[in-house]
Design a protein around this motif. Structure first.
Motif, mmCIF file in Angstrom:
data_model
loop_
_atom_site.group_PDB
_atom_site.id
_atom_site.type_symbol
_atom_site.label_atom_id
_atom_site.label_comp_id
_atom_site.label_asym_id
_atom_site.label_seq_id
_atom_site.Cartn_x
_atom_site.Cartn_y
_atom_site.Cartn_z
ATOM 1 N N UNK A 153 1.437 -0.606 -0.355
ATOM 2 C CA UNK A 153 0.023 0.272 0.374
ATOM 3 C C UNK A 153 0.952 1.133 -0.296
ATOM 4 N N UNK A 154 1.044 2.591 -1.273
ATOM 5 C CA UNK A 154 1.321 2.512 -1.455
ATOM 6 C C UNK A 154 0.920 4.073 0.062
ATOM 7 N N UNK A 155 2.205 4.755 0.576
ATOM 8 C CA UNK A 155 2.064 6.055 1.318
ATOM 9 C C UNK A 155 1.662 5.287 3.214
ATOM 10 N N UNK A 156 2.470 4.671 3.229
ATOM 11 C CA UNK A 156 2.183 3.709 4.725
ATOM 12 C C UNK A 156 3.107 4.252 5.059
ATOM 13 N N UNK A 157 3.608 5.031 6.233
ATOM 14 C CA UNK A 157 4.574 5.483 6.482
ATOM 15 C C UNK A 157 4.574 4.766 8.025
ATOM 16 N N UNK A 158 3.650 4.965 9.072
ATOM 17 C CA UNK A 158 4.678 3.244 10.346
ATOM 18 C C UNK A 158 3.109 2.827 10.097
ATOM 19 N N UNK A 159 3.442 1.323 10.643
ATOM 20 C CA UNK A 159 2.093 0.804 11.053
ATOM 21 C C UNK A 159 3.278 0.058 12.820
ATOM 22 N N UNK A 160 2.096 -0.179 13.898
ATOM 23 C CA UNK A 160 2.508 -0.873 14.805
ATOM 24 C C UNK A 160 1.164 -1.786 15.414
ATOM 25 N N UNK A 161 1.581 -2.913 15.629
ATOM 26 C CA UNK A 161 1.295 -3.820 16.692
ATOM 27 C C UNK A 161 0.910 -3.390 18.329
ATOM 28 N N UNK A 162 -0.004 -3.818 18.729
ATOM 29 C CA UNK A 162 -0.087 -3.487 19.490
ATOM 30 C C UNK A 162 -1.377 -3.770 21.007
#
Length: 135
Positions: free
Chosen positions: A19-28
């Motif tokens: 997916x273009x545009x993702x800056x950060x992914x967090x699993x919490x």
């Protein structure tokens, strides 16, 4: 903070690459502790995780007001000047959060997040804790 699980790296990278545009992914975890992250810096990921705990609680409270709802939050999307924030239930006591710029297409993002959760949701869990210890 929980120790980051290294085996999540490739799973989260797959989402970021798709997916273009993702800056950060967090699993919490449900209580706002970072389990894993991809992109961005660790301090930002920790702040996002902490904020998500409150957001998922708020979403659950609102969901409880919908008569046909089971009270469980599935996904929250917030459009912000300059981008988007996505939060999705991702397993038992775990959530998947994504920060993206405005080039990210919301439909594609939600579909790819859902696909990721469907494929690996059993790995995206956080056991309940009491007094800082896993129960």
């Amino acid at each position: 903070m929980i120790q980051q699980r290294a085996n999540f790296d490739w799973m989260l990278k797959d989402l970021a690459d798709g997916v273009p545009g993702i800056q950060q992914i967090v699993v919490l975890s449900a209580d706002g502790l970072r389990i894993a992250r991809y992109g961005g810096d660790p301090d930002t990921a920790d702040r996002v995780a902490a904020a998500c705990a409150g957001l998922q609680s708020l979403a659950g409270a609102v969901a409880g007001e919908i008569p046909q709802s089971d009270g469980q939050m599935r996904m929250v999307i917030i459009e912000i000047n300059g981008g988007y924030f996505y939060l999705m239930a991702a397993g038992s006591n775990a959530y998947l959060a994504v920060l993206a710029n405005e080039s990210a297409e919301p439909g594609l993002m939600s579909n790819r997040m859902r696909d990721l959760v469907d494929r690996i949701g059993s790995h995206l869990t956080s056991p309940p804790r009491r007094n800082g210890q896993t129960v």
